[in-house]
Design an enzyme around this catalytic site. Structure first.
Site, mmCIF file in Angstrom:
data_model
loop_
_atom_site.group_PDB
_atom_site.id
_atom_site.type_symbol
_atom_site.label_atom_id
_atom_site.label_comp_id
_atom_site.label_asym_id
_atom_site.label_seq_id
_atom_site.Cartn_x
_atom_site.Cartn_y
_atom_site.Cartn_z
ATOM 1 N N PRO A 156 0.832 -1.208 0.000
ATOM 2 C CA PRO A 156 0.000 0.000 0.000
ATOM 3 C C PRO A 156 0.868 1.261 0.000
ATOM 4 O O PRO A 156 0.401 2.343 -0.335
ATOM 5 C CB PRO A 156 -0.822 -0.119 1.285
ATOM 6 C CG PRO A 156 -0.127 -1.133 2.117
ATOM 7 C CD PRO A 156 0.651 -2.018 1.202
ATOM 8 N N GLU B 40 2.878 -6.509 8.654
ATOM 9 C CA GLU B 40 3.187 -5.092 8.445
ATOM 10 C C GLU B 40 4.019 -4.861 7.185
ATOM 11 O O GLU B 40 4.144 -3.754 6.711
ATOM 12 C CB GLU B 40 3.936 -4.525 9.659
ATOM 13 C CG GLU B 40 3.056 -4.340 10.885
ATOM 14 C CD GLU B 40 1.847 -3.461 10.606
ATOM 15 O OE1 GLU B 40 2.037 -2.282 10.268
ATOM 16 O OE2 GLU B 40 0.718 -3.960 10.721
ATOM 17 N N ARG C 77 -2.770 -10.120 -19.918
ATOM 18 C CA ARG C 77 -3.693 -9.937 -21.053
ATOM 19 C C ARG C 77 -3.067 -9.109 -22.172
ATOM 20 O O ARG C 77 -3.547 -9.125 -23.297
ATOM 21 C CB ARG C 77 -5.027 -9.337 -20.587
ATOM 22 C CG ARG C 77 -4.958 -7.929 -20.098
ATOM 23 C CD ARG C 77 -6.307 -7.475 -19.558
ATOM 24 N NE ARG C 77 -7.259 -7.102 -20.594
ATOM 25 C CZ ARG C 77 -7.269 -5.927 -21.227
ATOM 26 N NH1 ARG C 77 -6.370 -5.000 -20.943
ATOM 27 N NH2 ARG C 77 -8.181 -5.666 -22.147
ATOM 28 N N ASP D 216 -9.118 0.150 -24.496
ATOM 29 C CA ASP D 216 -9.290 0.028 -23.045
ATOM 30 C C ASP D 216 -9.362 1.391 -22.376
ATOM 31 O O ASP D 216 -8.706 2.321 -22.820
ATOM 32 C CB ASP D 216 -8.064 -0.659 -22.409
ATOM 33 C CG ASP D 216 -7.993 -2.128 -22.691
ATOM 34 O OD1 ASP D 216 -9.012 -2.708 -23.069
ATOM 35 O OD2 ASP D 216 -6.881 -2.687 -22.527
#
Ligand code: ADE
Length: 284
Positions: free
Chosen positions: A126, A153, A195, A210
């Site tokens: 994150p 963590e 992909r 896209d």
């Protein structure tokens, strides 16, 4: 030679989706080979522990450097437990064409920087830089991607520093929220990358349209029937006039981007006509 993906995780079963659908098909076709490795194979103590309390105190646990170091060395060299069997596709897809495959479509590579022999290590976190479609395009050219899935963590930071000797390293986030670990983020990134590998999705046009490929969100799409529950498909899409359809799609895309992600408009390549259309929207 097939492109290669290795994943290191303490929950290798999380990676089962790799064996299905598009990813599984790429494995079957020999376009991609995948190794999923249980990190605990490199743990040396009798409890196979992979984490310890953080220096400096605080909540949670940190993943130990020795185990990650040995695992990443083995994966780069394909030695030790990392040399074990590769993942196989869950379903036989061979000879079954997908709806989006076109005959005779040229295999297209997205341009990338000159090759560096080191594999690319991707560490989902994150606290990483945001993962974008442009990263997926670049990474779809990489011969060897390795994903390090952290839990708790996070991983002792020295693992990332040390890995730079053997790998090019990218720490990336899939969004501004916190997952339990890097596994689901790895699946997200791997699917976005795979992909785009030439030959996996037959239809190149489908990547170029896209969302994000031109910096804008894609607009809505419709199929038969023309009227469904009193709702009609926009008339212009039935007109057969390609120029009008293309303009309608562009405007729908601009409208949606303005409503949902206005910040994207600053970076998008907009024509004078696009700008004029956006001005009429902003004034209405
Ligand atoms: N691990 C935990 N949360 C994550 C996120 N948002 N992106 C990537 N990896 C993560």
């Amino acid at each position: 030679m097939a492109q290669r993906i290795d994943v290191l995780s303490i929950f290798p079963e999380y990676m089962d989706p790799f064996r299905h659908a598009l990813l599984g098909k790429a494995i079957e076709q020999g376009i991609l080979s995948v190794g999923v490795h249980d990190l605990r194979q490199w743990a040396t103590d009798k409890h196979k522990s992979v984490d310890d309390s953080p220096y400096g105190g605080g909540p949670g646990m940190v993943m130990k450097p020795e185990i990650w170091g040995a695992a990443l060395d083995d994966v780069a060299a394909r030695t030790g437990p990392a040399a074990a069997a590769d993942l196989e596709s869950a379903q036989p897809h061979l000879n079954r064409p997908r709806h989006d495959e076109l005959q005779g479509v040229e295999r297209h590579r997205y341009p990338s920087a000159p090759a560096d022999e080191r594999p690319l290590l991707i560490v989902p976190s994150p606290a990483g830089v945001p993962f974008k479609q442009a990263d997926a395009q670049r990474w779809s050219n990489e011969p060897h991607l390795v994903f390090a899935c952290g839990r708790y963590e996070g991983i002792d930071q020295r693992v990332i520093e040390d890995a730079r000797r053997t790998y090019r390293v990218e720490e990336v986030s899939v969004g501004d929220y916190v997952l339990i670990g890097g596994e689901v983020a790895t699946l997200v990134i791997a699917e976005a990358v795979v992909r785009l590998i030439p030959g996996v999705l037959g239809n190149r046009q489908s990547h170029e349209d896209d969302s994000f490929s031109d910096g804008l969100l894609e607009g809505p799409c419709y199929t038969k029937p023309r009227v469904w529950r009193d709702l009609e498909v926009p008339e212009v899409l039935l007109s057969g006039n390609h120029e009008l359809v293309a303009r309608w799609r562009r405007e729908a895309s601009l409208r949606r981007t303005l409503q949902r992600r206005p910040e994207l408009l600053e970076q998008a390549g907009l024509s004078q006509q696009d700008r004029e259309y956006l001005t009429t929207l902003e004034q209405s």
